[in-house]
Design a protein around this motif. Structure first.
Motif, mmCIF file in Angstrom:
data_model
loop_
_atom_site.group_PDB
_atom_site.id
_atom_site.type_symbol
_atom_site.label_atom_id
_atom_site.label_comp_id
_atom_site.label_asym_id
_atom_site.label_seq_id
_atom_site.Cartn_x
_atom_site.Cartn_y
_atom_site.Cartn_z
ATOM 1 N N TYR A 64 0.823 -1.214 0.000
ATOM 2 C CA TYR A 64 0.000 0.000 0.000
ATOM 3 C C TYR A 64 0.858 1.265 0.000
ATOM 4 O O TYR A 64 0.445 2.298 -0.548
ATOM 5 C CB TYR A 64 -0.962 -0.007 1.181
ATOM 6 C CG TYR A 64 -2.183 -0.863 0.929
ATOM 7 C CD1 TYR A 64 -3.192 -0.438 0.070
ATOM 8 C CD2 TYR A 64 -2.331 -2.107 1.542
ATOM 9 C CE1 TYR A 64 -4.308 -1.221 -0.171
ATOM 10 C CE2 TYR A 64 -3.441 -2.903 1.311
ATOM 11 C CZ TYR A 64 -4.432 -2.452 0.452
ATOM 12 O OH TYR A 64 -5.533 -3.232 0.213
ATOM 13 N N GLN A 65 2.057 1.201 0.608
ATOM 14 C CA GLN A 65 2.931 2.378 0.557
ATOM 15 C C GLN A 65 3.377 2.658 -0.869
ATOM 16 O O GLN A 65 3.481 3.818 -1.282
ATOM 17 C CB GLN A 65 4.140 2.156 1.471
ATOM 18 C CG GLN A 65 4.897 3.428 1.827
ATOM 19 C CD GLN A 65 4.088 4.328 2.743
ATOM 20 O OE1 GLN A 65 3.090 4.919 2.323
ATOM 21 N NE2 GLN A 65 4.521 4.430 3.999
ATOM 22 N N LEU A 66 3.595 1.589 -1.636
ATOM 23 C CA LEU A 66 3.933 1.754 -3.049
ATOM 24 C C LEU A 66 2.792 2.441 -3.785
ATOM 25 O O LEU A 66 3.015 3.359 -4.588
ATOM 26 C CB LEU A 66 4.231 0.388 -3.669
ATOM 27 C CG LEU A 66 4.592 0.386 -5.166
ATOM 28 C CD1 LEU A 66 5.861 1.193 -5.423
ATOM 29 C CD2 LEU A 66 4.751 -1.054 -5.671
ATOM 30 N N ARG A 67 1.579 2.008 -3.520
ATOM 31 C CA ARG A 67 0.416 2.638 -4.160
ATOM 32 C C ARG A 67 0.294 4.101 -3.748
ATOM 33 O O ARG A 67 0.038 4.979 -4.580
ATOM 34 C CB ARG A 67 -0.862 1.890 -3.787
ATOM 35 C CG ARG A 67 -0.890 0.433 -4.206
ATOM 36 C CD ARG A 67 -2.239 -0.189 -3.897
ATOM 37 N NE ARG A 67 -2.170 -1.636 -3.815
ATOM 38 C CZ ARG A 67 -3.214 -2.437 -3.667
ATOM 39 N NH1 ARG A 67 -4.434 -1.904 -3.573
ATOM 40 N NH2 ARG A 67 -3.069 -3.748 -3.596
ATOM 41 N N ALA A 68 0.466 4.363 -2.445
ATOM 42 C CA ALA A 68 0.352 5.736 -1.961
ATOM 43 C C ALA A 68 1.416 6.624 -2.586
ATOM 44 O O ALA A 68 1.163 7.792 -2.921
ATOM 45 C CB ALA A 68 0.463 5.761 -0.436
ATOM 46 N N GLY A 69 2.607 6.067 -2.760
ATOM 47 C CA GLY A 69 3.691 6.842 -3.346
ATOM 48 C C GLY A 69 3.491 7.182 -4.806
ATOM 49 O O GLY A 69 4.207 8.043 -5.351
ATOM 50 N N ASN A 70 2.550 6.540 -5.439
ATOM 51 C CA ASN A 70 2.242 6.827 -6.847
ATOM 52 C C ASN A 70 1.062 7.771 -7.027
ATOM 53 O O ASN A 70 0.618 7.997 -8.157
ATOM 54 C CB ASN A 70 1.965 5.519 -7.597
ATOM 55 C CG ASN A 70 3.231 4.728 -7.862
ATOM 56 O OD1 ASN A 70 4.269 5.303 -8.152
ATOM 57 N ND2 ASN A 70 3.151 3.414 -7.752
ATOM 58 N N THR A 71 0.558 8.329 -5.931
ATOM 59 C CA THR A 71 -0.596 9.226 -6.034
ATOM 60 C C THR A 71 -0.158 10.669 -6.282
ATOM 61 O O THR A 71 0.944 11.087 -5.916
ATOM 62 C CB THR A 71 -1.450 9.192 -4.751
ATOM 63 O OG1 THR A 71 -0.661 9.652 -3.642
ATOM 64 C CG2 THR A 71 -1.959 7.779 -4.468
ATOM 65 N N THR A 72 -1.057 11.409 -6.870
ATOM 66 C CA THR A 72 -0.832 12.842 -7.058
ATOM 67 C C THR A 72 -0.711 13.551 -5.719
ATOM 68 O O THR A 72 0.096 14.481 -5.559
ATOM 69 C CB THR A 72 -1.995 13.443 -7.880
ATOM 70 O OG1 THR A 72 -2.065 12.791 -9.147
ATOM 71 C CG2 THR A 72 -1.810 14.934 -8.090
ATOM 72 N N ASP A 73 -1.517 13.131 -4.756
ATOM 73 C CA ASP A 73 -1.483 13.781 -3.451
ATOM 74 C C ASP A 73 -0.143 13.592 -2.741
ATOM 75 O O ASP A 73 0.309 14.478 -2.013
ATOM 76 C CB ASP A 73 -2.627 13.260 -2.566
ATOM 77 C CG ASP A 73 -3.956 13.916 -2.899
ATOM 78 O OD1 ASP A 73 -3.951 14.983 -3.538
ATOM 79 O OD2 ASP A 73 -4.998 13.359 -2.515
ATOM 80 N N TYR A 74 0.492 12.436 -2.926
ATOM 81 C CA TYR A 74 1.829 12.251 -2.344
ATOM 82 C C TYR A 74 2.797 13.273 -2.933
ATOM 83 O O TYR A 74 3.558 13.931 -2.199
ATOM 84 C CB TYR A 74 2.329 10.837 -2.598
ATOM 85 C CG TYR A 74 3.809 10.676 -2.325
ATOM 86 C CD1 TYR A 74 4.306 10.709 -1.021
ATOM 87 C CD2 TYR A 74 4.708 10.518 -3.381
ATOM 88 C CE1 TYR A 74 5.670 10.579 -0.783
ATOM 89 C CE2 TYR A 74 6.071 10.386 -3.147
ATOM 90 C CZ TYR A 74 6.544 10.414 -1.854
ATOM 91 O OH TYR A 74 7.890 10.291 -1.606
#
Length: 261
Positions: free
Chosen positions: A233-243
């Protein structure tokens, strides 16, 4: 929307409000309310403009649980069928919704009403509100996820006692035992709730959704499994615009503007 509608739904600045609207029976749940509730939760999941969901009651109660008038007539459905068709889908929709869900307990939350609140991500209450596991008073068992959520929130001993005795728990006691997050003064309740939900609606929605999914699995996983899930999930979060926006805002020493993407 008609005042006699069992639910009042509104969407404003990313905040979806689901207001239980049967104040004459303390917002107890019948079939129309349950099915409308389910549909609004599905709509919130499908609508990308929804960034946070607020569940609250009209009048003096949050929700008094099942409307007993619906299950006491000669042609009434079985209680087990109501649980399966009305409450179980509601709880799963709340837990699977990829947005934060806040229960604002504005009055008594009893039976299934209490457990619907406890299934939400954040539970706040008026100082004058209370929680009652009322099932034992009529010979039933706690449903709507009560036997799942309550022991995890307050421990087995307290959960057993509250479910067996049906004792009322004040909002202040609920905070003290870890059942809910915060108590707000009656006089400022609506303003405090609005501030909390506005804050959530302005946060990184996908990151909050991933956090929720990890919390959903935490009691089923061992440490190694949970660490692997966190990595995924951290990988997914790191690919977000918000990150990317959050990091840029930190470096530029400004407030981030998150879009939920």
């Amino acid at each position: 929307m008609p005042e006699n509608n069992p639910l009042i739904f509104s969407l404003d600045n990313g905040i979806a409000t689901i207001r239980l609207n049967r104040p004459e029976v303390f917002n107890s749940v019948n079939k129309p309310l349950a099915l409308a509730f389910q549909q609004h939760l599905r709509d919130c999941q499908a609508d990308a403009s929804v960034r946070a969901v607020l569940i609250i009651g009209t009048g003096r109660a949050f929700c008094a649980g099942q409307d007993l008038a619906e299950i006491t007539g000669p042609d009434s459905p079985e209680v087990a069928d109501i649980v399966e068709q009305h409450y179980n889908p509601l709880i799963m929709l709340i837990r699977e919704l990829d947005k934060p869900v806040v229960a604002a307990v504005n009055g008594v939350a009893a039976g299934a009403g209490a457990n619907i609140a406890l299934a939400c991500d954040i539970v706040v209450a008026k100082e004058s509100a209370s929680f009652i596991q009322a099932f034992s008073k009529i010979g039933l068992i706690p449903d709507s996820g009560g036997t799942y959520f309550l022991p995890r929130l307050i421990g087995m001993q307290r959960a057993s006692a509250l479910m067996m005795t049906g004792d009322k728990v004040s909002a202040a006691e609920a905070v003290q035992m870890g059942m809910i997050y915060k108590v707000f003064a009656d006089e400022t309740f609506e303003q405090d709730v609005a501030a909390l939900v506005r804050k959530l609606a302005a946060m990184p929605t996908k990151g909050l959704a991933y956090t929720k999914q990890l919390l959903n699995s935490t009691f089923a996983n061992d440490v190694a499994q949970q660490l692997r899930a966190e990595g995924d999930y951290q990988l997914r979060a790191g690919n977000t615009t918000d990150y990317r926006e959050g990091v840029a805002a930190f470096i530029e020493k400004r407030q981030p503007t998150f879009t939920g993407q």
